[in-house]
Design a protein around this motif. Structure first.
Motif, PDB file in Angstrom:
ATOM      1  N   ARG A 176       0.691  -1.198   0.081  1.00 38.68           N
ATOM      2  CA  ARG A 176       0.259  -0.290  -0.224  1.00 38.68           C
ATOM      3  C   ARG A 176       0.886   1.337   0.130  1.00 38.68           C
ATOM      4  NH1 ARG A 176      -4.786  -1.090   4.050  1.00 38.68           N
ATOM      5  NH2 ARG A 176      -6.376  -3.203   3.166  1.00 38.68           N
ATOM      6  N   GLY A 177       2.303   1.332   0.972  1.00 42.71           N
ATOM      7  CA  GLY A 177       2.435   2.663   0.338  1.00 42.71           C
ATOM      8  C   GLY A 177       3.650   2.605  -0.548  1.00 42.71           C
ATOM      9  N   ASN A 178       3.862   1.651  -0.974  1.00 46.09           N
ATOM     10  CA  ASN A 178       4.650   1.406  -2.839  1.00 46.09           C
ATOM     11  C   ASN A 178       4.044   2.323  -3.243  1.00 46.09           C
ATOM     12  OD1 ASN A 178       7.002   0.710  -2.584  1.00 46.09           O
ATOM     13  ND2 ASN A 178       6.872  -0.403  -0.871  1.00 46.09           N
ATOM     14  N   SER A 179       2.398   1.483  -3.435  1.00 46.45           N
ATOM     15  CA  SER A 179       1.283   2.098  -4.181  1.00 46.45           C
ATOM     16  C   SER A 179       1.045   3.494  -4.506  1.00 46.45           C
ATOM     17  CB  SER A 179       0.426   1.409  -4.011  1.00 46.45           C
ATOM     18  OG  SER A 179      -0.316   1.568  -5.282  1.00 46.45           O
ATOM     19  N   LEU A 180       1.399   4.105  -3.014  1.00 48.54           N
ATOM     20  CA  LEU A 180       0.992   5.278  -3.391  1.00 48.54           C
ATOM     21  C   LEU A 180       2.494   6.418  -3.742  1.00 48.54           C
ATOM     22  CD1 LEU A 180      -1.190   5.234   0.580  1.00 48.54           C
ATOM     23  CD2 LEU A 180      -1.806   6.545  -1.350  1.00 48.54           C
ATOM     24  N   ARG A 181       3.025   6.001  -3.285  1.00 49.08           N
ATOM     25  CA  ARG A 181       4.463   6.483  -3.877  1.00 49.08           C
ATOM     26  C   ARG A 181       4.578   6.341  -5.094  1.00 49.08           C
ATOM     27  NH1 ARG A 181       7.387  10.221  -2.976  1.00 49.08           N
ATOM     28  NH2 ARG A 181       9.435   9.658  -3.007  1.00 49.08           N
ATOM     29  N   ARG A 182       4.327   5.394  -5.557  1.00 50.13           N
ATOM     30  CA  ARG A 182       5.026   5.160  -6.984  1.00 50.13           C
ATOM     31  C   ARG A 182       3.986   5.764  -7.788  1.00 50.13           C
ATOM     32  NH1 ARG A 182       6.079   5.413 -11.996  1.00 50.13           N
ATOM     33  NH2 ARG A 182       6.185   3.881 -13.286  1.00 50.13           N
ATOM     34  N   ALA A 183       2.703   5.876  -7.415  1.00 51.26           N
ATOM     35  CA  ALA A 183       1.424   7.776  -8.484  1.00 51.26           C
ATOM     36  C   ALA A 183       2.308   9.168  -8.307  1.00 51.26           C
ATOM     37  CB  ALA A 183       0.185   6.986  -7.235  1.00 51.26           C
ATOM     38  N   GLN A 184       3.035   9.395  -7.134  1.00 48.73           N
ATOM     39  CA  GLN A 184       3.657  10.286  -6.822  1.00 48.73           C
ATOM     40  C   GLN A 184       4.685  10.808  -8.223  1.00 48.73           C
ATOM     41  OE1 GLN A 184       5.384  10.892  -2.820  1.00 48.73           O
ATOM     42  NE2 GLN A 184       2.523  10.909  -2.277  1.00 48.73           N
ATOM     43  N   VAL A 185       6.010   9.348  -8.322  1.00 54.36           N
ATOM     44  CA  VAL A 185       6.711   9.819  -8.935  1.00 54.36           C
ATOM     45  C   VAL A 185       6.651   9.378 -11.209  1.00 54.36           C
ATOM     46  CG1 VAL A 185       7.941   8.635  -7.259  1.00 54.36           C
ATOM     47  CG2 VAL A 185       7.961   7.402  -8.720  1.00 54.36           C
ATOM     48  N   GLY A 204      14.440  10.446  -4.842  1.00 53.94           N
ATOM     49  CA  GLY A 204      16.141   9.645  -5.913  1.00 53.94           C
ATOM     50  C   GLY A 204      16.238   8.422  -6.163  1.00 53.94           C
ATOM     51  N   GLN A 205      15.089   7.702  -6.009  1.00 56.36           N
ATOM     52  CA  GLN A 205      14.472   6.331  -6.431  1.00 56.36           C
ATOM     53  C   GLN A 205      13.815   5.858  -7.011  1.00 56.36           C
ATOM     54  OE1 GLN A 205      18.209   5.087  -6.410  1.00 56.36           O
ATOM     55  NE2 GLN A 205      19.508   5.939  -4.502  1.00 56.36           N
ATOM     56  N   GLY A 206      13.028   6.153  -7.782  1.00 55.84           N
ATOM     57  CA  GLY A 206      11.878   6.254  -8.350  1.00 55.84           C
ATOM     58  C   GLY A 206      11.264   4.889  -8.639  1.00 55.84           C
ATOM     59  N   PHE A 207      12.708   4.118  -9.347  1.00 57.90           N
ATOM     60  CA  PHE A 207      12.222   2.291  -9.716  1.00 57.90           C
ATOM     61  C   PHE A 207      11.683   1.735  -7.981  1.00 57.90           C
ATOM     62  CE2 PHE A 207      16.595   2.617  -7.703  1.00 57.90           C
ATOM     63  CZ  PHE A 207      16.911   2.004  -7.026  1.00 57.90           C
ATOM     64  N   ALA A 208      11.489   2.117  -6.856  1.00 60.18           N
ATOM     65  CA  ALA A 208      11.618   1.451  -5.999  1.00 60.18           C
ATOM     66  C   ALA A 208      10.102   1.051  -5.365  1.00 60.18           C
ATOM     67  CB  ALA A 208      12.735   2.075  -5.003  1.00 60.18           C
ATOM     68  N   TYR A 209       9.725   1.686  -5.436  1.00 57.90           N
ATOM     69  CA  TYR A 209       7.862   1.547  -5.436  1.00 57.90           C
ATOM     70  C   TYR A 209       6.700   0.402  -6.292  1.00 57.90           C
ATOM     71  CZ  TYR A 209       9.649   5.149  -3.428  1.00 57.90           C
ATOM     72  OH  TYR A 209      11.083   5.886  -3.169  1.00 57.90           O
ATOM     73  N   ASP A 210       7.490  -0.319  -7.175  1.00 53.30           N
ATOM     74  CA  ASP A 210       6.409  -1.612  -7.868  1.00 53.30           C
ATOM     75  C   ASP A 210       7.991  -2.791  -8.160  1.00 53.30           C
ATOM     76  OD1 ASP A 210       4.483  -2.005 -10.139  1.00 53.30           O
ATOM     77  OD2 ASP A 210       5.997  -2.418 -10.957  1.00 53.30           O
ATOM     78  N   LEU A 211       7.117  -3.797  -7.723  1.00 52.34           N
ATOM     79  CA  LEU A 211       7.944  -5.357  -8.255  1.00 52.34           C
ATOM     80  C   LEU A 211       7.950  -5.281  -9.352  1.00 52.34           C
ATOM     81  CD1 LEU A 211       6.550  -7.530  -5.970  1.00 52.34           C
ATOM     82  CD2 LEU A 211       8.178  -6.080  -5.266  1.00 52.34           C
ATOM     83  N   ASP A 212       7.426  -4.553 -10.094  1.00 54.39           N
ATOM     84  CA  ASP A 212       8.075  -5.083 -11.968  1.00 54.39           C
ATOM     85  C   ASP A 212       9.570  -4.361 -12.552  1.00 54.39           C
ATOM     86  OD1 ASP A 212       7.388  -6.340 -14.733  1.00 54.39           O
ATOM     87  OD2 ASP A 212       6.957  -4.045 -15.134  1.00 54.39           O
ATOM     88  N   ASP A 213       9.160  -2.733 -11.765  1.00 54.65           N
ATOM     89  CA  ASP A 213      10.234  -1.604 -12.167  1.00 54.65           C
ATOM     90  C   ASP A 213      10.691  -2.052 -11.087  1.00 54.65           C
ATOM     91  OD1 ASP A 213       8.550  -0.061 -13.454  1.00 54.65           O
ATOM     92  OD2 ASP A 213       8.183   0.985 -11.789  1.00 54.65           O
TER      93      ASP A 213
END
Length: 673
Positions: free
Chosen positions: A380-389, A554-563
């Protein structure tokens, strides 16, 4: 009387003349102003305007306690008099009662918003509190009410409403006609800063200060912009100039504490934060920053106490809960878990706070071995952050492919002899959470090596290569036109810029910015004698650890398992390419092997660096140096093996990561445990 403006009372004799005379003396001669106010009060006991002047003079003379007492009584008698509330706010701030000062200033501005000095004072206090959004809005209101130009007023309103395009358009139009209007230049710099165009903001503020060297507000903005660009030595010089004018200004002191921490001067930073909190003990954001500084310095229990104080003041502070979780060795209580769930159930919780609560709760449930619930919180935390980057995995893959096509063995052979000959830097590269902090701590325990931090300088230089401006050449294409002289100059510039981080006479220093793996070719051109160490960890263990980590930026790739899987795959492919193009140039450390056979791996590492073996490198956990990364508390303990395959507890939910990794997963060298 409580509802009227005392200054509008009918004059009695020469009373108004005497009051005006006393008011005129306040700034230049507060002692004379106090004497004049005292004489008025002898003739007209209890006169509100004279009481206000007397208290204001006492504040300026340093009798802050007496001023607060007088103004508290006066404000109680005159609750609808803006001037009394305004002066009370100033006095409370001088007395270190920041929270009460904010209340008084807000009251004053509610009664009369057309007081620019009150807006500025309110913004200063909100800055100390860490409420940057509200502080920005207050600064915009100050500009709005201090300006007489209607276009600047409209621009200030747009800034207040965060309507950046409108503010930018209005300011551009105004500055075409009035290019030396320092207030407008400062506002335009604020627009650039909000768009994170910090270099543009810096240039604008330098012009502003060239025109008006005494413009303190612009100088503070200038120091802040320098700090955000990691130009902390310059930022410190600017904030010290401000403190020379007002040594007690809490915003200057708070900014200086942050800058000192960025410069690695942690003892001074901690001391300054402590002195700020002695006068502003109710500021939760200062407690949070204080906790960060204490953590970096290795004072774990003190940092926990600071984070707890922040939570006591602000139970909604997801940042404080995540900071506790990010200690890695801290364990939440069941009461903490319930408190976090209570906050997450709120509908008015800010998104950034919500993200950090999800990560912190994920860590709490993980420690309790409730892995399914833990993964759900991390997701859930990663999903919210992924939407921001705005991360684009295809763009990363494309750049990796271009690096492999351009930076060949022939490319480097043709440029043999490029760069600075200095051997000082030791770069530790790879993915975050791959064991780089452990390697840094081991090497920094050697007498010839100094540990610093994750330095941004190399990437910054690469992004400023000739031709890489907007619409110009991309990296790595920009390397093809680099001359030998330019390469040498860039290497020397890197050494010069990073010298501020070096506190000892050790001949070597570490730069452990993990993202530098993408710039190995650049390192080879500008610093061919630097050492490069690739810290590598099992793809599932590494990527899961990254997925569980809340990164500030600075780590935009970090918030999704596929990324994550694609990023790891690109990283491995690029490093394999450099192994072919530059054989032996990069030394690889497999984290699991380091954990299983520490002494052998440490000896290999030191041999690569050309350093003699020292026993202290095996007792790295005894090193008291400051450590800034998420692993700071872990590397202050001996190596432990329990976490090597901890990822298996989350394996049921790692399908997307496995698919994205593809053959890279099977190719990883698996040590025998």
């Amino acid at each position: 009387m409580a509802s009227c403006d005392p200054m509008s009372s009918p004059p009695v004799g020469t009373l108004q003349v005497a009051l005006a005379h006393a008011a005129g003396l306040l700034a230049s001669n507060p002692a004379a102003a106090a004497e004049q106010a005292s004489e008025i009060l002898r003739v007209f006991p209890g006169h509100p305007a004279a009481e206000l002047l007397m208290a204001s003079a006492q504040r300026r003379l340093g009798n802050v306690g007496q001023a607060v007492a007088s103004l508290t009584s006066l404000a109680r008698q005159q609750p609808n008099w803006p001037a009394a509330q305004f002066e009370l706010g100033f006095a409370l701030g001088a007395a270190g009662q920041g929270d009460a000062a904010v209340v008084a200033l807000r009251h004053a501005l509610k009664l009369n918003p057309e007081m620019p000095d009150a807006w500025r004072a309110l913004a200063d206090h909100l800055t100390v509190c860490g409420d940057t959004a509200a502080a920005d809005a207050a600064y915009a209101q100050q500009i709005r009410y201090s300006s007489k130009d209607p276009r600047l007023v409209q621009a200030a309103i747009a800034l207040h409403d965060n309507d950046i395009p409108r503010a930018e358009a209005l300011l551009r139009q105004h500055l075409k006609q009035h290019p030396t209007d320092v207030a407008a230049i400062r506002m335009f710099a604020e627009v650039a800063a909000r768009l994170e165009r910090y270099a543009d903001a810096q240039n604008l503020l330098e012009r502003c200060l060239e025109l008006a060297p005494g413009f303190a507000a612009a100088r503070r903005n200038y120091a802040t912009v320098l700090h955000r660009q990691y130009k902390d030595e310059q930022a410190l010089e600017q904030v010290d100039r401000l403190l020379a004018l007002d040594a007690e200004d809490p915003t200057y002191r708070n900014l200086k504490a942050a800058i000192l921490g960025a410069l690695g001067r942690y003892d001074e930073s901690i001391e300054l934060y402590a002195s700020i909190l002695a006068r502003h003990s109710g500021q939760e954001k200062v407690w949070l920053n204080y906790g960060h500084a204490l953590k970096t310095a290795g004072r774990q229990q003190d940092s926990i106490d600071a984070y707890r104080k922040c939570i006591a003041l602000a139970p909604h502070s997801g940042a404080a809960y995540w900071s506790l979780a990010n200690l890695k060795t801290f364990r939440f209580s069941q009461d903490d878990v319930e408190a976090m769930r209570t906050q997450l159930a709120r509908t008015d919780l800010g998104e950034d706070e919500r993200v950090q609560f999800h990560f912190a709760l994920g860590k709490a449930l993980e420690d309790a071995k409730a892995y399914e619930g833990s993964f759900e919180q991390y997701a859930r935390g990663n999903s919210l952050r992924r939407a921001q980057v705005g991360y684009d995995a295809d763009r990363t893959s494309a750049r990796t492919r271009r690096c492999r096509e351009i930076l060949t063995a022939d490319f480097f052979e043709q440029r043999r002899g490029f760069g600075s000959e200095a051997p000082d830097p030791i770069f530790i590269v790879g993915l975050p959470r791959a064991g780089s902090t452990l390697l840094e701590q081991i090497l920094a325990s050697h007498s010839a090596v100094e540990g610093t931090m994750e330095l941004p300088d190399l990437i910054s230089l690469a992004r400023k290569l000739p031709g890489t401006s907007a619409g110009g050449t991309r990296f790595p294409e920009s390397l093809t036109n680099l001359s030998a002289a330019e390469a040498r100059a860039l290497g020397e510039q890197y050494l010069q810029q990073t010298r501020i981080q070096r506190k000892t006479a050790a001949p070597f220093f570490i730069d452990k910015m993990p993202n530098n793996f993408a710039y190995v070719g650049f390192i080879q051109l500008v610093l061919p004698n630097a050492k490069i160490i690739d810290a590598r960890r099992h793809p599932l263990g590494c990527c899961l650890s990254v997925f569980k980590q809340h990164f500030a930026r600075g780590q935009g790739f970090a918030y999704d398992l596929d990324d994550l899987g694609r990023y790891y795959r690109d990283y491995v492919a690029l490093m394999a390419h450099f192994d072919r193009a530059l054989p032996g140039r990069v030394h690889r450390v497999i984290y699991e092997t380091m954990v299983q056979d520490t002494e052998s791996e440490v000896r290999r590492l030191l041999d690569y660096c050309g350093l003699p073996f020292e026993e202290s490198c095996l007792r790295f956990y005894e090193n008291a140096r400051a450590v800034r990364t998420a692993s700071s508390e872990q590397v202050r303990q001996p190596i432990f093996r329990d976490a090597l395959e901890h990822w298996r507890s989350f394996e049921p939910w790692l399908g997307p990561l496995k698919s994205a990794l593809g053959p890279t997963l099977d190719a990883y060298p698996t040590p025998q445990f």
